[in-house]
Motif scaffolding. Sequence first.
Motif: not given
Length: 384
Positions: A185, A188-190, A235, A368-371, A373-374
Motif C-alpha cells: 500500500e 503504490s505511492g498513495r 509524475d 492503467a489506473d495511476s497517473t 503508469e498512464r
Amino acid sequence: MLEEVFREQWGRVLASLVGFLGDFDRAEEAAQEAFAIAAERWPASGVPAAPGAWLVTTARNRAIDRIRRERTLAQKILLAAPEAIMDEFDDTLIKDERLELIFTCCHPALPLEGQVALTLRALGGLQTAEIARAFVVSEETMKRRLTRAKAKIKATGIPFAVPGAHLLPERLDAVLAVIYLIYNEGYSGRVDFGAEAIRLGQVLAGLMPREPEAHGLLALMMIHHARRRARFSGDDLVLLDDQDRSLWDLPQIAAGRAALDRAMALGGRGPYVVQAAIASLQARERIDWPQVAELYRRLADLTGSAVVELNRAVAVAQAGDPAAALRAVDGLDLDGYLYFHSTRGELLRRLGRDAEARTAYRRALELADSTPERRFLTRRLEQL
C-alpha cells in the motif's frame, strides 16, 4: 522525542494491556490515558529510563481504577491484579506480548481488511483517520471496520496467544502476508506505509529471530524501500535501468542485505527469502540477469504464480533473449493484468514488431489506473 517514544512503545504497551485485560477497547482506553499523562509530565520531568515500563504501569493502574469504579469485570481479575507501585518501572518485569498481539490481529477468522486495519492500529499506533486515508475510505467506515474486528475477537474467543507448533507455519504465513500487503500500500505511492511495514517487520523478526521468512520479508521491504525516491520523477515512472542511483538509500540496502544474510544462514529458501535475493541482485551496479531469471524460476516453483513467470520472462529478456521471453509471456493467462500487456509491448518493441507493440501498449493503457503508469505508457506509444 516524545512522539518517537510513543510510536515505538505503543504496540508493546497495548499488547501488555490486551493480555492483562482481555479486552481491546479497554486496553486502548487505558493506553491512551497513560500516553496522555506522559505527554503532560515528561516535558517537565524528562523521559523515564524505562519508558515502556512506565507507560504499562501507569496504564494498568488507570485500567484497574476504571474497572473498580465500574465494577463490570470479574472479581478474580481484580484480585489477581493489585495496583502497581508507581516507582516500579523495570522493563525486565514486563513481558513483551507483541507477538501474541500480532497473531491475534492477523487471525484467519477475521476478514483480511480487518486484519490489516487492526495490525496498523494496534501494533503501529496509527490513528483511525490515518488508516482511512491510506485505504481511501471515510474515517467512519474505518472505525466500523476496526470495531467489527475487535467485536469478532471477543465474540468468537480468538485467543491472545502464539499458535501451537502444528499451526505456526500457516499462521505465520498469514502474518507475513498482512505486513507485506501494508508495505505494498505504501509502495503504490498513495500513503507512505512502506516505513511502517518495515517497522512491523523489524518487530516480527526481533520477536521470532529463528524464522528465516521473517528476516526474508524484512530484507525484501528494506531493499525495495531504499529505491523509493528514484522510482518517480515528478509524475513520471522511472524504470530500474534509468533510476538515479545517487537517490538510493545505500545504508538501508546494506541493512536489507544483512537481514537477507541472516535469513539464509537460518536455511531460508522460502518465497520471501528468494524475493529478497532477487531485490538484492537488482540493487547491484551490474545486474546478473541470468541469475535473476534463475531465482524467478525457483520462486515460480514455490508459488505457482503466473505473475512470477512474467517477471522471469522480463529477466530473460534483460539477459539478452527477448524472443524467448515473448514466447514465455504468450503462454501466460493474464489478459486482465496491466503489466502483462506492458511487458508484451516492450518485448514486441525490442523485436521490431511496432504495430503489435502499439496494440499491447493501448491495452495496457486501458487497464492503467495511476497517473505515472498512464504517462509512461503514453510516452511509449508516442515513441513508436
